[in-house]
Write a protein that holds these residues in place. Sequence first.
Motif, PDB file in Angstrom:
ATOM      1  N   VAL A 123       3.253   2.231  -7.709  1.00  9.89           N
ATOM      2  CA  VAL A 123       2.359   2.440  -8.851  1.00  9.89           C
ATOM      3  C   VAL A 123       2.992   1.884 -10.125  1.00  9.89           C
ATOM      4  O   VAL A 123       2.322   1.248 -10.952  1.00  9.89           O
ATOM      5  CB  VAL A 123       2.014   3.938  -8.997  1.00  9.89           C
ATOM      6  CG1 VAL A 123       1.242   4.183 -10.297  1.00  9.89           C
ATOM      7  CG2 VAL A 123       1.178   4.409  -7.807  1.00  9.89           C
ATOM      8  N   ASP A 124       4.294   2.109 -10.294  1.00 10.95           N
ATOM      9  CA  ASP A 124       4.984   1.567 -11.470  1.00 10.95           C
ATOM     10  C   ASP A 124       4.868   0.042 -11.523  1.00 10.95           C
ATOM     11  O   ASP A 124       4.688  -0.548 -12.596  1.00 10.95           O
ATOM     12  CB  ASP A 124       6.471   1.952 -11.434  1.00 10.95           C
ATOM     13  CG  ASP A 124       6.698   3.437 -11.689  1.00 10.95           C
ATOM     14  OD1 ASP A 124       5.788   4.087 -12.237  1.00 10.95           O
ATOM     15  OD2 ASP A 124       7.776   3.940 -11.315  1.00 10.95           O
ATOM     16  N   ALA A 125       4.963  -0.595 -10.352  1.00 10.08           N
ATOM     17  CA  ALA A 125       4.965  -2.064 -10.303  1.00 10.08           C
ATOM     18  C   ALA A 125       3.571  -2.660 -10.369  1.00 10.08           C
ATOM     19  O   ALA A 125       3.365  -3.723 -10.963  1.00 10.08           O
ATOM     20  CB  ALA A 125       5.670  -2.531  -9.026  1.00 10.08           C
ATOM     21  N   LEU A 126       2.597  -1.984  -9.745  1.00 15.74           N
ATOM     22  CA  LEU A 126       1.281  -2.590  -9.538  1.00 15.74           C
ATOM     23  C   LEU A 126       0.168  -1.955 -10.361  1.00 15.74           C
ATOM     24  O   LEU A 126      -0.937  -2.499 -10.431  1.00 15.74           O
ATOM     25  CB  LEU A 126       0.898  -2.506  -8.051  1.00 15.74           C
ATOM     26  CG  LEU A 126       1.858  -3.163  -7.060  1.00 15.74           C
ATOM     27  CD1 LEU A 126       1.452  -2.834  -5.630  1.00 15.74           C
ATOM     28  CD2 LEU A 126       1.892  -4.674  -7.263  1.00 15.74           C
ATOM     29  N   GLY A 127       0.429  -0.789 -10.960  1.00 14.41           N
ATOM     30  CA  GLY A 127      -0.630  -0.086 -11.667  1.00 14.41           C
ATOM     31  C   GLY A 127      -1.208   1.018 -10.792  1.00 14.41           C
ATOM     32  O   GLY A 127      -0.826   1.188  -9.631  1.00 14.41           O
ATOM     33  N   ASP A 128      -2.149   1.770 -11.345  1.00 17.38           N
ATOM     34  CA  ASP A 128      -2.650   2.943 -10.617  1.00 17.38           C
ATOM     35  C   ASP A 128      -3.993   2.719  -9.933  1.00 17.38           C
ATOM     36  O   ASP A 128      -4.618   3.668  -9.464  1.00 17.38           O
ATOM     37  CB  ASP A 128      -2.732   4.158 -11.548  1.00 17.38           C
ATOM     38  CG  ASP A 128      -3.632   3.926 -12.751  1.00 17.38           C
ATOM     39  OD1 ASP A 128      -4.292   2.863 -12.806  1.00 17.38           O
ATOM     40  OD2 ASP A 128      -3.678   4.802 -13.629  1.00 17.38           O
ATOM     41  N   LYS A 129      -4.433   1.473  -9.867  1.00 15.88           N
ATOM     42  CA  LYS A 129      -5.639   1.158  -9.093  1.00 15.88           C
ATOM     43  C   LYS A 129      -5.206   0.336  -7.889  1.00 15.88           C
ATOM     44  O   LYS A 129      -4.963  -0.875  -7.992  1.00 15.88           O
ATOM     45  CB  LYS A 129      -6.661   0.410  -9.949  1.00 15.88           C
ATOM     46  CG  LYS A 129      -7.291   1.309 -11.019  1.00 15.88           C
ATOM     47  CD  LYS A 129      -8.319   0.567 -11.833  1.00 15.88           C
ATOM     48  CE  LYS A 129      -9.090   1.519 -12.737  1.00 15.88           C
ATOM     49  NZ  LYS A 129      -8.246   2.450 -13.484  1.00 15.88           N
ATOM     50  N   LEU A 130      -5.098   1.018  -6.748  1.00 13.54           N
ATOM     51  CA  LEU A 130      -4.489   0.414  -5.563  1.00 13.54           C
ATOM     52  C   LEU A 130      -5.356   0.634  -4.334  1.00 13.54           C
ATOM     53  O   LEU A 130      -6.109   1.598  -4.248  1.00 13.54           O
ATOM     54  CB  LEU A 130      -3.102   1.034  -5.311  1.00 13.54           C
ATOM     55  CG  LEU A 130      -2.074   0.976  -6.434  1.00 13.54           C
ATOM     56  CD1 LEU A 130      -0.833   1.760  -6.053  1.00 13.54           C
ATOM     57  CD2 LEU A 130      -1.715  -0.469  -6.754  1.00 13.54           C
ATOM     58  N   ILE A 131      -5.206  -0.283  -3.395  1.00 11.36           N
ATOM     59  CA  ILE A 131      -5.749  -0.073  -2.058  1.00 11.36           C
ATOM     60  C   ILE A 131      -4.569  -0.094  -1.090  1.00 11.36           C
ATOM     61  O   ILE A 131      -3.700  -0.960  -1.175  1.00 11.36           O
ATOM     62  CB  ILE A 131      -6.820  -1.122  -1.688  1.00 11.36           C
ATOM     63  CG1 ILE A 131      -7.381  -0.823  -0.294  1.00 11.36           C
ATOM     64  CG2 ILE A 131      -6.295  -2.547  -1.786  1.00 11.36           C
ATOM     65  CD1 ILE A 131      -8.681  -1.548   0.006  1.00 11.36           C
ATOM     66  N   LEU A 132      -4.518   0.896  -0.217  1.00  8.13           N
ATOM     67  CA  LEU A 132      -3.424   1.048   0.735  1.00  8.13           C
ATOM     68  C   LEU A 132      -3.976   0.769   2.125  1.00  8.13           C
ATOM     69  O   LEU A 132      -4.984   1.361   2.535  1.00  8.13           O
ATOM     70  CB  LEU A 132      -2.835   2.457   0.670  1.00  8.13           C
ATOM     71  CG  LEU A 132      -2.168   2.876  -0.640  1.00  8.13           C
ATOM     72  CD1 LEU A 132      -3.193   3.312  -1.683  1.00  8.13           C
ATOM     73  CD2 LEU A 132      -1.198   4.027  -0.398  1.00  8.13           C
ATOM     74  N   LYS A 133      -3.307  -0.123   2.850  1.00  7.18           N
ATOM     75  CA  LYS A 133      -3.800  -0.552   4.152  1.00  7.18           C
ATOM     76  C   LYS A 133      -2.731  -0.328   5.216  1.00  7.18           C
ATOM     77  O   LYS A 133      -1.575  -0.730   5.027  1.00  7.18           O
ATOM     78  CB  LYS A 133      -4.168  -2.041   4.121  1.00  7.18           C
ATOM     79  CG  LYS A 133      -5.206  -2.402   3.071  1.00  7.18           C
ATOM     80  CD  LYS A 133      -5.448  -3.913   3.023  1.00  7.18           C
ATOM     81  CE  LYS A 133      -6.460  -4.290   1.967  1.00  7.18           C
ATOM     82  NZ  LYS A 133      -6.665  -5.757   1.893  1.00  7.18           N
ATOM     83  N   ALA A 134      -3.113   0.309   6.313  1.00  7.21           N
ATOM     84  CA  ALA A 134      -2.202   0.403   7.451  1.00  7.21           C
ATOM     85  C   ALA A 134      -1.881  -1.010   7.913  1.00  7.21           C
ATOM     86  O   ALA A 134      -2.772  -1.867   7.999  1.00  7.21           O
ATOM     87  CB  ALA A 134      -2.838   1.201   8.580  1.00  7.21           C
ATOM     88  N   SER A 135      -0.617  -1.268   8.201  1.00  6.70           N
ATOM     89  CA  SER A 135      -0.234  -2.640   8.549  1.00  6.70           C
ATOM     90  C   SER A 135      -0.733  -3.055   9.925  1.00  6.70           C
ATOM     91  O   SER A 135      -0.847  -4.247  10.206  1.00  6.70           O
ATOM     92  CB  SER A 135       1.291  -2.799   8.482  1.00  6.70           C
ATOM     93  OG  SER A 135       1.938  -1.849   9.308  1.00  6.70           O
ATOM     94  N   ARG A 136      -1.062  -2.084  10.763  1.00  6.91           N
ATOM     95  CA  ARG A 136      -1.589  -2.418  12.092  1.00  6.91           C
ATOM     96  C   ARG A 136      -2.754  -1.504  12.439  1.00  6.91           C
ATOM     97  O   ARG A 136      -2.837  -0.364  11.984  1.00  6.91           O
ATOM     98  CB  ARG A 136      -0.492  -2.289  13.171  1.00  6.91           C
ATOM     99  CG  ARG A 136       0.618  -3.307  13.024  1.00  6.91           C
ATOM    100  CD  ARG A 136       1.480  -3.387  14.293  1.00  6.91           C
ATOM    101  NE  ARG A 136       2.215  -2.158  14.537  1.00  6.91           N
ATOM    102  CZ  ARG A 136       3.388  -1.853  13.977  1.00  6.91           C
ATOM    103  NH1 ARG A 136       3.927  -2.671  13.101  1.00  6.91           N
ATOM    104  NH2 ARG A 136       4.001  -0.721  14.279  1.00  6.91           N
ATOM    105  N   ASP A 137      -3.650  -2.033  13.279  1.00 11.37           N
ATOM    106  CA  ASP A 137      -4.757  -1.260  13.869  1.00 11.37           C
ATOM    107  C   ASP A 137      -5.780  -0.771  12.858  1.00 11.37           C
ATOM    108  O   ASP A 137      -6.566   0.125  13.163  1.00 11.37           O
ATOM    109  CB  ASP A 137      -4.228  -0.071  14.674  1.00 11.37           C
ATOM    110  CG  ASP A 137      -3.311  -0.503  15.804  1.00 11.37           C
ATOM    111  OD1 ASP A 137      -3.606  -1.542  16.416  1.00 11.37           O
ATOM    112  OD2 ASP A 137      -2.307   0.180  16.056  1.00 11.37           O
ATOM    113  N   GLY A 138      -5.809  -1.356  11.664  1.00 10.38           N
ATOM    114  CA  GLY A 138      -6.828  -0.993  10.693  1.00 10.38           C
ATOM    115  C   GLY A 138      -7.765  -2.156  10.435  1.00 10.38           C
ATOM    116  O   GLY A 138      -7.317  -3.253  10.107  1.00 10.38           O
ATOM    117  N   TYR A 139      -9.060  -1.960  10.611  1.00  6.47           N
ATOM    118  CA  TYR A 139     -10.047  -2.996  10.330  1.00  6.47           C
ATOM    119  C   TYR A 139     -11.406  -2.334  10.157  1.00  6.47           C
ATOM    120  O   TYR A 139     -11.582  -1.156  10.487  1.00  6.47           O
ATOM    121  CB  TYR A 139     -10.105  -4.048  11.462  1.00  6.47           C
ATOM    122  CG  TYR A 139     -10.409  -3.482  12.826  1.00  6.47           C
ATOM    123  CD1 TYR A 139     -11.708  -3.420  13.318  1.00  6.47           C
ATOM    124  CD2 TYR A 139      -9.384  -2.978  13.627  1.00  6.47           C
ATOM    125  CE1 TYR A 139     -11.991  -2.891  14.561  1.00  6.47           C
ATOM    126  CE2 TYR A 139      -9.661  -2.440  14.878  1.00  6.47           C
ATOM    127  CZ  TYR A 139     -10.953  -2.404  15.337  1.00  6.47           C
ATOM    128  OH  TYR A 139     -11.236  -1.863  16.574  1.00  6.47           O
TER     129      TYR A 139
END
Length: 379
Positions: A123-139
């Motif tokens: 959050v410090d680096a990218l800001g507080d508007k984020l999308i978090l994605k599982a690196s595998r098996d998410g679609y």
Amino acid sequence: MKVLIFGAGQLARMMYLAGAPLGIDVQAVDVSNEDVVNPVTKDKLPLSLAEALDAADAISVEFEHIPEALLEQARLTGKLLPGKEAILTGADRVREKRLLERLAIPNCAHRIVDNVEQLDQAVDALGDKLILKASRDGYDGYGQWRLAEREDLPALKQTLAALDLKKVPLVVEQMQQFERELSLVGMRSKDGQLKFYPLAENLHHQGQLHVSLAPAPDCSDALTGQAQDIFSRLAEGLDYVGVLAVEFFQVGDQLLVNEIAPRVHNSGHWSMQGADTCQFENHLRAVCGLPLGDTQARGANVMINVIGYDGLDLELLKVPGSHLHWYGKSVRVKRKMAHINLSAGNYKQLGEAMLALADYLPASHFPHVLGEGKRLQAR
């Protein structure tokens, strides 16, 4: 010729149908039990996986999430196209981000997180508007979480604490403001020849692709060239053979890669009626060492996904230029059941046809058809 496809869903089915006129016999592997099956009927064929691997002239995949042990079995035959590394990269967002960084290809600002406590730094680096994605098996919207403001971070961390992030890290991306989502479906032959379909404009709902329009309107030569250059660098970097899809966010005049798919792709389904040679036939041509077919679009085309719905009124086939491709599945929420291709001479005519089609498609399941039809009709 024989082609063995890992995965026995609708993409293998469409490759089977595209291969039949060429005399290419496509068989599929149900990766859940390693049965070799007919991709259309799903009937089990009287041969083992080892026998099918031995008999195949080429081996490929219809989706990325193949057990690695099966991919290694295929790799050892020397017939797997695209290669194992390309398939694993498409299945793992961390691998994908590292590839993009290695090739200096623009993508969303991000951090890799394998411990919930690292989220504060993200959050410090990218800001507080984020999308978090599982690196595998998410679609299709699964395996994703959103952060809208920092005050919500403790609750999000509590949700994620139950996950094994060492095993499946998160790719945390800066929420990107973009004009639209585009994709480029192209292919690379065994001798390195590249061909591209036109860029498609994609409309999503709840994380799933609902509508693809091709060619995408208002694409300058510079934008198309940028997409094709990125595709070329990826294909060369992976020593790729077959159809590859690259999804983009358009931010002004720049394209950011969202993700890659090492296979035939949903946003290329329009090519079944909208191009001289569809993506399924071109994938088979590529992996079999045959000449690649023409990829120019005929007029204006749209693909509409049928998702979690089996109540279609087949009177919709009255609409000129409409074609239904049914997958033969039992209905389930968010399950892709079929798609409708619609073709016309220009965007205005395509918009009018979409408005006619909208009379047969309930907005609850087809949320973009009416609005997109009006937009195109007004062009």
